[in-house]
Design an enzyme around this catalytic site. Structure first.
Site, PDB file in Angstrom:
ATOM      1  N   GLU A 174      23.282  17.815   5.555  1.00  0.00           N
ATOM      2  CA  GLU A 174      22.993  18.735   6.670  1.00  0.00           C
ATOM      3  C   GLU A 174      21.541  18.685   7.124  1.00  0.00           C
ATOM      4  O   GLU A 174      21.242  18.773   8.321  1.00  0.00           O
ATOM      5  CB  GLU A 174      23.371  20.165   6.266  1.00  0.00           C
ATOM      6  CG  GLU A 174      24.869  20.431   6.223  1.00  0.00           C
ATOM      7  CD  GLU A 174      25.561  19.923   4.975  1.00  0.00           C
ATOM      8  OE1 GLU A 174      26.800  20.041   4.887  1.00  0.00           O
ATOM      9  OE2 GLU A 174      24.848  19.399   4.070  1.00  0.00           O
TER      10      GLU A 174
ATOM     11  N   GLN B  21      30.228  22.100   8.875  1.00  0.00           N
ATOM     12  CA  GLN B  21      31.658  22.190   8.587  1.00  0.00           C
ATOM     13  C   GLN B  21      32.048  23.631   8.260  1.00  0.00           C
ATOM     14  O   GLN B  21      33.112  24.108   8.662  1.00  0.00           O
ATOM     15  CB  GLN B  21      32.015  21.258   7.435  1.00  0.00           C
ATOM     16  CG  GLN B  21      33.500  20.987   7.331  1.00  0.00           C
ATOM     17  CD  GLN B  21      33.789  19.805   6.435  1.00  0.00           C
ATOM     18  OE1 GLN B  21      33.738  19.922   5.208  1.00  0.00           O
ATOM     19  NE2 GLN B  21      34.076  18.658   7.040  1.00  0.00           N
ATOM     20  N   PHE B  22      31.173  24.319   7.558  1.00  0.00           N
ATOM     21  CA  PHE B  22      31.249  25.758   7.360  1.00  0.00           C
ATOM     22  C   PHE B  22      29.827  26.299   7.488  1.00  0.00           C
ATOM     23  O   PHE B  22      28.870  25.649   7.060  1.00  0.00           O
ATOM     24  CB  PHE B  22      31.815  26.118   5.987  1.00  0.00           C
ATOM     25  CG  PHE B  22      33.267  25.766   5.809  1.00  0.00           C
ATOM     26  CD1 PHE B  22      34.261  26.675   6.102  1.00  0.00           C
ATOM     27  CD2 PHE B  22      33.627  24.515   5.355  1.00  0.00           C
ATOM     28  CE1 PHE B  22      35.599  26.349   5.955  1.00  0.00           C
ATOM     29  CE2 PHE B  22      34.964  24.164   5.197  1.00  0.00           C
ATOM     30  CZ  PHE B  22      35.955  25.087   5.502  1.00  0.00           C
ATOM     31  N   ALA B  23      29.696  27.491   8.057  1.00  0.00           N
ATOM     32  CA  ALA B  23      28.366  28.070   8.232  1.00  0.00           C
ATOM     33  C   ALA B  23      27.645  28.201   6.899  1.00  0.00           C
ATOM     34  O   ALA B  23      26.412  28.118   6.846  1.00  0.00           O
ATOM     35  CB  ALA B  23      28.469  29.436   8.912  1.00  0.00           C
ATOM     36  N   ASP B  24      28.384  28.381   5.815  1.00  0.00           N
ATOM     37  CA  ASP B  24      27.785  28.506   4.485  1.00  0.00           C
ATOM     38  C   ASP B  24      26.923  27.296   4.134  1.00  0.00           C
ATOM     39  O   ASP B  24      25.919  27.414   3.427  1.00  0.00           O
ATOM     40  CB  ASP B  24      28.887  28.638   3.429  1.00  0.00           C
ATOM     41  CG  ASP B  24      29.940  29.671   3.792  1.00  0.00           C
ATOM     42  OD1 ASP B  24      30.048  30.677   3.084  1.00  0.00           O
ATOM     43  OD2 ASP B  24      30.657  29.461   4.795  1.00  0.00           O
ATOM     44  N   PHE B  25      27.320  26.120   4.626  1.00  0.00           N
ATOM     45  CA  PHE B  25      26.640  24.890   4.237  1.00  0.00           C
ATOM     46  C   PHE B  25      25.286  24.716   4.937  1.00  0.00           C
ATOM     47  O   PHE B  25      24.546  23.784   4.645  1.00  0.00           O
ATOM     48  CB  PHE B  25      27.522  23.676   4.538  1.00  0.00           C
ATOM     49  CG  PHE B  25      28.837  23.675   3.802  1.00  0.00           C
ATOM     50  CD1 PHE B  25      29.059  24.523   2.724  1.00  0.00           C
ATOM     51  CD2 PHE B  25      29.848  22.818   4.188  1.00  0.00           C
ATOM     52  CE1 PHE B  25      30.266  24.523   2.049  1.00  0.00           C
ATOM     53  CE2 PHE B  25      31.069  22.801   3.511  1.00  0.00           C
ATOM     54  CZ  PHE B  25      31.278  23.661   2.438  1.00  0.00           C
TER      55      PHE B  25
ATOM     56  N   HIS C 214      32.736  29.726   1.570  1.00  0.00           N
ATOM     57  CA  HIS C 214      33.330  29.318   2.840  1.00  0.00           C
ATOM     58  C   HIS C 214      33.600  30.515   3.748  1.00  0.00           C
ATOM     59  O   HIS C 214      34.336  30.390   4.723  1.00  0.00           O
ATOM     60  CB  HIS C 214      34.657  28.572   2.607  1.00  0.00           C
ATOM     61  CG  HIS C 214      34.518  27.264   1.908  1.00  0.00           C
ATOM     62  ND1 HIS C 214      34.285  27.156   0.565  1.00  0.00           N
ATOM     63  CD2 HIS C 214      34.577  25.990   2.377  1.00  0.00           C
ATOM     64  CE1 HIS C 214      34.207  25.883   0.222  1.00  0.00           C
ATOM     65  NE2 HIS C 214      34.382  25.147   1.305  1.00  0.00           N
TER      66      HIS C 214
END
Length: 658
Positions: free
Chosen positions: A397, A419-423, A464
């Protein structure tokens, strides 16, 4: 030290000497000024000037170079005046950053130099984006980026080199191996014998050279740049050198054994090259004296003129406005016709239209190409727009956000999909320190949208499901949008893409396929920074955004006895204070509802603002309804209990008792 002039004439070799001598004499002047107390800090590159000078002169003048804080020779070899550089170092109004940043932490499009930030590694990803822009524009150009041996331990180094390798980008990565990262010797930084060996792991070419031999540096970089312009690919070049001064002057050099200084003093790039030119009959003792007198005179003049340059004007309005690239949004009204679309399809529609409107728009993200993304939002895009503009990325990222900024610097627009905001945590530094601060620091736009699939409700657990918008709403320079409906999802996305400033676009995963509504056909935009009032009542106000909007609508539908005003913020940075103020005046009672956790969620900012600016209009304390101050559990029952929706009814009841 062995020099090979090859086919270089005397004039070229003499010019190279003057280019090498000039930054050395500037540095010597800086050290005197430091001792005199006229400047406060200096990062010396004495002993390793041949790398900066030789490599810069080997590049074409319109090719980008991304240097470090010890590469004065890059700037002087691109003919930036010492007066301008001195104004920068002294924090003068006429410096590149107008007093907002120090040293070489700046960029300049005029000279195609993009400076670093203090984190050392992130500029390498920018080089990837710059080079990618050249490849996509069919320009036969190379990009040159520097890093130190210490920064090769950072994830940013690995990510950037790996992306360049996978994408065959024409980037020359120079490692200035000067033996020490501040005081930490190379023996405590890495186990490999030579840093150039790292190239093997990336499947790219690696070259090790004597970084103190200016002819070897020039010839190597010149040859590599010529090759990769025609056959794009990255190359890793390790330049062996030594730092003869401290990390910066205050740190000293007591941690360095004296025998190392003695050894490397014999390898001094300037004295060795000077001796070589004397043997070639190009220099004499008298000509050296004459050249030094001329350079010293010019340095003294420009330094003193820089000291007389004006200080920055202290103006809070200018400071705040300069956080963002100047842009006035012209809202494009929607068409009268519409089509029923899911939230997810509205995003796809917006991306599709933007790709048609902006041929320089590039989408990047994990699995977004042939696979169509984790949620299939870009399904079919590679067939329509090609893999050049719809790019699968390695799992990295930070590098991809940085590459987005590099694309923007070199004339492109970029959308990066988390892919997910968490990442996004892995790319956090690039967002809050590079995207957000670039315009404020040196006036360059950061035309990047980061798509953030966010939120809970799908039993996806702690990594996630997070609502992490509050990590960014406090960062000046970013814009944050968060649509709750398909129409706004499309209109705000297109508005975000139009805006040349960095925008984080939060899209709720739970709404992707669960929510449908009419969406206007064709291209239109929704105003960034403008809330919408969904219901108009006088009893109390609910201020919310994202999934919270639907919780509130469901509650009001199921409790028709309540007469409430419901505000969907839609944008969190900047947020619509006027609409909030009007609602507070009308009802006197306010609930702020959001999916994020309670403590330091964005609702705290709204609550504080209302308390400060609307106190006389309140009939009750501002109340917040938010999720528990815990991580998000996976089990559905636990997740339902975690979410703010579980406490909405009791919060409204509590408010109405006042």
């Amino acid at each position: 030290m062995q020099f090979n002039r090859k086919d270089k004439d005397d004039k070229f070799l003499l010019n190279l000497y003057k280019r090498l001598l000039y930054p050395r004499m500037v540095e010597e002047k800086m050290l005197k000024l430091l001792r005199q107390g006229r400047i406060g800090k200096w990062f010396s590159g004495i002993g390793q000037e041949a790398i900066a000078v030789g490599s810069t002169l080997a590049m074409q003048s319109d090719e980008y170079i991304l240097p470090m804080h010890r590469n004065l020779g890059v700037f002087t070899s691109r003919d930036i005046s010492l007066k301008k550089l001195m104004a920068q170092w002294q924090g003068k109004a006429t410096g590149f950053t107008k007093g907002r940043d120090r040293s070489f932490h700046f960029g300049t499009q005029d000279y195609k130099i993009i400076g670093m930030i203090s984190h050392l590694g992130p500029q390498m990803a920018l080089a990837d984006g710059i080079a990618l822009a050249d490849v996509l524009a069919n320009k036969q150009k190379a990009t040159l980026v520097y890093t130190g041996e210490g920064a090769t331990s950072e994830g940013d180094f690995h990510e950037a080199v790996n992306v360049a390798a996978v994408w065959n980008l024409p980037v020359i990565f120079i490692i200035e191996n000067n033996g020490y990262g501040l005081s930490t010797p190379k023996s405590e930084q890495f186990r490999c014998k030579h840093l150039v060996d790292k190239a093997i792991g990336y499947g790219i070419e690696g070259v090790q050279i004597d970084g103190n031999n200016i002819l070897e540096v020039y010839d190597t970089i010149n040859q590599l740049a010529s090759e990769i312009r025609k056959d794009p690919r990255p190359v890793l070049v390790e330049c062996l050198t030594f730092r003869m001064r401290g990390h910066e002057e205050a740190s000293g050099t007591k941690y360095v054994p004296q025998e190392l200084f003695d050894e490397w003093e014999k390898k001094d790039p300037l004295s060795n090259y000077e001796s070589y030119l004397i043997t070639q009959g190009i220099l004499t003792s008298d000509s050296i004296i004459d050249i030094k007198i001329q350079i010293k005179k010019a340095i003294e003049l420009e330094v003193e003129e820089a000291f007389e340059e004006p200080e920055p004007k202290v103006d809070s309005i200018i400071e705040e406005s300069d956080m963002y690239f100047p842009f006035v949004q012209k809202v494009i009204e929607p068409a009268s016709s519409s089509t029923e679309k899911r939230y997810l399809d509205a995003i796809t529609d917006g991306l599709d239209l933007a790709m048609q409107k902006y041929p320089n728009l590039v989408l990047m993200g994990q699995d977004i190409a042939d696979y169509g993304g984790a949620f299939k939002i870009t399904d079919g895009f590679t067939a329509k727009y090609g893999k050049g503009r719809v790019r699968n990325t390695p799992i990295c990222e930070s590098a991809i956000v940085g590459a987005g900024l590099g694309l923007s610097i070199n004339g492109f627009k970029a959308i990066v999909e988390m892919q997910f905001a968490d990442f996004v945590t892995v790319g956090f530094n690039q967002i809050v320190n590079n995207l957000a601060k670039t315009h404020y620091r040196w006036g360059e736009k950061a035309d990047v949208v980061v798509r953030m699939p966010t939120g809970a409700g799908t039993a996806a657990g702690p990594f996630h499901s997070q609502s992490n918008e509050a990590w960014f709403t406090k960062t000046p320079g970013l814009k944050i949008v968060y649509p709750a409906f398909p129409e706004d999802a499309k209109g705000l996305l297109l508005a975000a893409i139009e805006d040349p400033n960095p925008v984080l676009y939060f899209e709720h995963k739970y709404l992707y396929r669960s929510l449908s509504s009419p969406v206007p056909d064709g291209y239109f935009t929704t105003e960034i920074g403008k809330a919408v009032k969904l219901t108009d009542g006088k009893q109390f106000t609910i201020i919310t955004y994202g999934l919270g909007v639907h919780w509130a609508l469901d509650y009001l539908k199921n409790n028709p006895e309540f007469d409430a005003t419901l505000i969907d913020l839609r944008t969190l940075q900047p947020w619509d204070k006027e609409t909030v103020l009007a609602a507070v005046k009308l009802t006197g009672k306010v609930i702020i509802l959001h999916e994020d956790t309670l403590t330091n969620g964005f609702g705290a900012e709204i609550s504080a603002w209302i308390g400060e600016h609307c106190f006389l209009h309140l009939d009750a304390p501002v109340m917040r309804c938010a999720s528990l101050d815990t991580a998000i559990p996976m089990n559905k029952a636990l997740e339902d209990n975690f979410l703010a929706k579980a406490r909405l009814a009791e919060t409204i009841e509590k408010l109405l008792k006042f």
